[in-house]
Design a protein around this motif. Structure first.
Motif, PDB file in Angstrom:
ATOM      1  N   GLU A  79       0.834  -1.205   0.000  1.00 46.34           N
ATOM      2  CA  GLU A  79       0.000   0.000   0.000  1.00 46.34           C
ATOM      3  C   GLU A  79       0.875   1.263   0.000  1.00 46.34           C
ATOM      4  OE1 GLU A  79      -3.333   0.604  -0.136  1.00 46.34           O
ATOM      5  OE2 GLU A  79      -3.721  -1.536  -0.453  1.00 46.34           O
ATOM      6  N   LYS A  80       1.945   1.273   0.799  1.00 45.07           N
ATOM      7  CA  LYS A  80       2.853   2.420   0.817  1.00 45.07           C
ATOM      8  C   LYS A  80       3.505   2.625  -0.547  1.00 45.07           C
ATOM      9  CE  LYS A  80       5.968   2.166   3.969  1.00 45.07           C
ATOM     10  NZ  LYS A  80       6.893   2.042   5.110  1.00 45.07           N
ATOM     11  N   LEU A  83       0.912   4.091  -2.914  1.00 37.77           N
ATOM     12  CA  LEU A  83       0.639   5.505  -2.663  1.00 37.77           C
ATOM     13  C   LEU A  83       1.808   6.392  -3.088  1.00 37.77           C
ATOM     14  CD1 LEU A  83      -1.146   5.300   0.795  1.00 37.77           C
ATOM     15  CD2 LEU A  83      -2.181   5.801  -1.429  1.00 37.77           C
ATOM     16  N   ASN A  84       3.031   5.908  -3.024  1.00 36.46           N
ATOM     17  CA  ASN A  84       4.202   6.667  -3.422  1.00 36.46           C
ATOM     18  C   ASN A  84       4.437   6.626  -4.951  1.00 36.46           C
ATOM     19  OD1 ASN A  84       4.855   7.510  -0.863  1.00 36.46           O
ATOM     20  ND2 ASN A  84       6.206   5.766  -0.459  1.00 36.46           N
TER      21      ASN A  84
END
Length: 91
Positions: A79-80, A83-84
């Motif tokens: 998820e990180k 999002l990045n």
């Protein structure tokens, strides 16, 4: 007394001594076991079995929780990255 009758008497005495010893030992063990409070011992046995089952359940739950935490950590990392913008995944 002849030699054969002396041997027979000694053999009979030895056998009688063994039988008496084993019988006395058996009676002693049965008497000793009869003095126990069997209800209490059964209760303690059931309690110990429950304790062992609870401890085994704790260990297995700990193992599965560890695996769950690893999966959640992997999802969090993905998820990180998503999002990045490091990971191109369609929703």
């Amino acid at each position: 007394m002849s030699e054969s009758s002396v041997v027979a008497t000694e053999t009979a005495t030895a056998v009688a001594g063994k039988v008496t010893t084993y019988t006395g030992t058996g009676v002693t063990l049965v008497s000793w076991a009869a003095t126990w409070d069997w209800g209490f011992l059964v209760g303690v046995g059931i309690g110990l079995a429950g304790l062992i089952i609870s401890f085994m359940n704790f260990l297995s739950n700990r193992q599965f929780q560890k695996r769950k935490d690893q999966r959640e950590q992997e999802i969090h990392e993905l998820e990180k990255r998503k999002l990045n913008g490091e990971c191109y995944v369609k929703d």
